[in-house]
Design a protein around this motif. Structure first.
Motif, PDB file in Angstrom:
ATOM      1  N   HIS A  32       0.809  -1.223   0.000  1.00 52.86           N
ATOM      2  CA  HIS A  32       0.000   0.000   0.000  1.00 52.86           C
ATOM      3  C   HIS A  32       0.843   1.275   0.000  1.00 52.86           C
ATOM      4  N   GLY A  33       1.650   1.472   1.004  1.00 50.91           N
ATOM      5  CA  GLY A  33       2.384   2.723   1.151  1.00 50.91           C
ATOM      6  C   GLY A  33       3.562   2.886   0.208  1.00 50.91           C
ATOM      7  N   LEU A  34       4.231   1.792  -0.133  1.00 51.00           N
ATOM      8  CA  LEU A  34       5.433   1.884  -0.959  1.00 51.00           C
ATOM      9  C   LEU A  34       5.110   2.208  -2.413  1.00 51.00           C
ATOM     10  N   LYS A  35       3.921   1.848  -2.867  1.00 53.62           N
ATOM     11  CA  LYS A  35       3.528   2.114  -4.251  1.00 53.62           C
ATOM     12  C   LYS A  35       3.493   3.614  -4.553  1.00 53.62           C
ATOM     13  N   LYS A  36       3.308   4.419  -3.528  1.00 52.82           N
ATOM     14  CA  LYS A  36       3.291   5.877  -3.710  1.00 52.82           C
ATOM     15  C   LYS A  36       4.700   6.429  -3.893  1.00 52.82           C
ATOM     16  N   ARG A  37       5.709   5.700  -3.426  1.00 53.67           N
ATOM     17  CA  ARG A  37       7.098   6.173  -3.479  1.00 53.67           C
ATOM     18  C   ARG A  37       7.926   5.529  -4.578  1.00 53.67           C
ATOM     19  N   ILE A  38       7.573   4.291  -4.942  1.00 50.17           N
ATOM     20  CA  ILE A  38       8.365   3.534  -5.913  1.00 50.17           C
ATOM     21  C   ILE A  38       7.448   3.053  -7.037  1.00 50.17           C
ATOM     22  N   MET A  53      17.353 -14.202   8.036  1.00 47.37           N
ATOM     23  CA  MET A  53      16.261 -13.233   7.837  1.00 47.37           C
ATOM     24  C   MET A  53      16.788 -11.807   7.881  1.00 47.37           C
ATOM     25  N   THR A  54      17.662 -11.557   8.839  1.00 48.43           N
ATOM     26  CA  THR A  54      18.202 -10.207   8.984  1.00 48.43           C
ATOM     27  C   THR A  54      18.978  -9.803   7.743  1.00 48.43           C
ATOM     28  N   MET A  55      19.866 -10.676   7.286  1.00 46.05           N
ATOM     29  CA  MET A  55      20.697 -10.324   6.137  1.00 46.05           C
ATOM     30  C   MET A  55      19.921 -10.373   4.825  1.00 46.05           C
ATOM     31  N   PHE A  56      19.146 -11.430   4.605  1.00 42.43           N
ATOM     32  CA  PHE A  56      18.432 -11.580   3.339  1.00 42.43           C
ATOM     33  C   PHE A  56      17.342 -10.518   3.201  1.00 42.43           C
ATOM     34  N   SER A  57      16.365 -10.569   4.091  1.00 42.33           N
ATOM     35  CA  SER A  57      15.242  -9.633   3.978  1.00 42.33           C
ATOM     36  C   SER A  57      15.680  -8.204   4.259  1.00 42.33           C
ATOM     37  N   GLY A  58      16.515  -8.022   5.273  1.00 38.89           N
ATOM     38  CA  GLY A  58      16.961  -6.665   5.618  1.00 38.89           C
ATOM     39  C   GLY A  58      17.686  -5.971   4.486  1.00 38.89           C
ATOM     40  N   SER A  59      18.573  -6.710   3.814  1.00 39.84           N
ATOM     41  CA  SER A  59      19.300  -6.089   2.696  1.00 39.84           C
ATOM     42  C   SER A  59      18.366  -5.784   1.530  1.00 39.84           C
ATOM     43  N   ILE A  60      17.400  -6.651   1.274  1.00 37.92           N
ATOM     44  CA  ILE A  60      16.450  -6.382   0.188  1.00 37.92           C
ATOM     45  C   ILE A  60      15.583  -5.167   0.520  1.00 37.92           C
ATOM     46  N   TYR A  61      15.123  -5.066   1.753  1.00 32.61           N
ATOM     47  CA  TYR A  61      14.345  -3.878   2.136  1.00 32.61           C
ATOM     48  C   TYR A  61      15.155  -2.609   1.876  1.00 32.61           C
ATOM     49  N   ALA A  62      16.390  -2.606   2.341  1.00 31.96           N
ATOM     50  CA  ALA A  62      17.239  -1.418   2.183  1.00 31.96           C
ATOM     51  C   ALA A  62      17.507  -1.123   0.705  1.00 31.96           C
ATOM     52  N   LEU A  63      17.812  -2.155  -0.071  1.00 37.61           N
ATOM     53  CA  LEU A  63      18.097  -1.960  -1.494  1.00 37.61           C
ATOM     54  C   LEU A  63      16.857  -1.506  -2.261  1.00 37.61           C
ATOM     55  N   THR A  64      15.682  -1.935  -1.823  1.00 39.47           N
ATOM     56  CA  THR A  64      14.447  -1.488  -2.476  1.00 39.47           C
ATOM     57  C   THR A  64      14.207  -0.012  -2.199  1.00 39.47           C
ATOM     58  N   LEU A  65      14.429   0.409  -0.963  1.00 35.39           N
ATOM     59  CA  LEU A  65      14.183   1.804  -0.596  1.00 35.39           C
ATOM     60  C   LEU A  65      15.165   2.759  -1.268  1.00 35.39           C
ATOM     61  N   ASN A  66      16.451   2.381  -1.314  1.00 33.82           N
ATOM     62  CA  ASN A  66      17.458   3.270  -1.887  1.00 33.82           C
ATOM     63  C   ASN A  66      18.615   2.440  -2.453  1.00 33.82           C
ATOM     64  N   PRO A  67      18.488   2.011  -3.719  1.00 27.37           N
ATOM     65  CA  PRO A  67      19.506   1.132  -4.294  1.00 27.37           C
ATOM     66  C   PRO A  67      20.901   1.744  -4.348  1.00 27.37           C
ATOM     67  N   GLU A  68      20.992   3.024  -4.568  1.00 23.86           N
ATOM     68  CA  GLU A  68      22.312   3.670  -4.658  1.00 23.86           C
ATOM     69  C   GLU A  68      22.979   3.765  -3.293  1.00 23.86           C
ATOM     70  N   LYS A  69      22.229   4.203  -2.312  1.00 25.75           N
ATOM     71  CA  LYS A  69      22.792   4.385  -0.971  1.00 25.75           C
ATOM     72  C   LYS A  69      23.219   3.055  -0.347  1.00 25.75           C
ATOM     73  N   PHE A  70      22.447   1.998  -0.602  1.00 24.90           N
ATOM     74  CA  PHE A  70      22.700   0.718   0.048  1.00 24.90           C
ATOM     75  C   PHE A  70      23.286  -0.323  -0.911  1.00 24.90           C
ATOM     76  N   LYS A  71      23.916   0.122  -1.979  1.00 26.96           N
ATOM     77  CA  LYS A  71      24.499  -0.784  -2.966  1.00 26.96           C
ATOM     78  C   LYS A  71      25.488  -1.753  -2.316  1.00 26.96           C
ATOM     79  N   PHE A  72      26.190  -1.305  -1.294  1.00 29.90           N
ATOM     80  CA  PHE A  72      27.173  -2.150  -0.614  1.00 29.90           C
ATOM     81  C   PHE A  72      26.536  -3.379   0.036  1.00 29.90           C
ATOM     82  N   LEU A  73      25.216  -3.367   0.232  1.00 32.98           N
ATOM     83  CA  LEU A  73      24.534  -4.507   0.853  1.00 32.98           C
ATOM     84  C   LEU A  73      24.212  -5.615  -0.152  1.00 32.98           C
ATOM     85  N   GLY A  74      24.452  -5.371  -1.423  1.00 31.35           N
ATOM     86  CA  GLY A  74      24.160  -6.382  -2.443  1.00 31.35           C
ATOM     87  C   GLY A  74      24.737  -7.756  -2.127  1.00 31.35           C
TER      88      GLY A  74
END
Length: 157
Positions: free
Chosen positions: A59-65, A105-126
């Protein structure tokens, strides 16, 4: 100058030592139950946040991405977090599997959440994402081939 007190020498401890009769030692069974209770709570909180993140993504993310691939990645992260939250509940009595699920869960889901929100800023989490996936797979393998103890024993609160 104050009088010398024989207990004030430099070799005396800063904190009093507890008497041996007052010390309690944790038994392995008590330690395992405490560990199990902690993993149980982590799993429950993780499940609740997975539902919240899933709803936010729907719901909320569709407004931003606008990119459907990034939105799908967010959904995958929430789905894996929720599934492995349930797995963590079931594995809460197996500290190795529970630790692997928590880390995964922390590494897999957490990194995907961060990369979805800001791929450039969190590129190092790839590179963290596949490491988290390996932890999730390892958690399942520990359950499959680890100590067979019958059905899980759920902690009492």
């Amino acid at each position: 100058m104050p009088a010398n007190n024989p207990t004030d020498d430099e070799s005396s401890p800063l904190l009093p030592r507890p008497s041996p009769t007052l010390q309690t030692q944790t038994r392995p069974a008590e330690s395992a139950m405490a560990s199990s209770a902690i993993f149980w709570k982590v799993a429950a909180i993780s499940g609740a946040t997975a539902v919240g993140f899933g709803a936010f993504g729907a719901h909320g993310l569709k407004k931003r991405i606008a990119d459907p691939a990034r939105l799908a990645s967010w959904g995958t992260a929430a789905q894996y977090q929720l599934i492995h939250s349930v797995a963590l509940l079931m594995a809460s009595g197996n500290p190795l599997a529970a630790s692997l699920f928590t880390a995964g869960m922390t590494m897999f889901s957490g990194s995907i959440y961060a990369l979805t929100l800001n791929p450039e800023k969190f590129k190092f989490l790839g590179p963290v994402t596949p490491i988290g996936g390996v932890c999730l797979i390892a958690g399942w393998l520990v359950l499959a081939f680890g100590k067979k103890g019958g059905p899980p024993k759920f902690p009492r609160f």
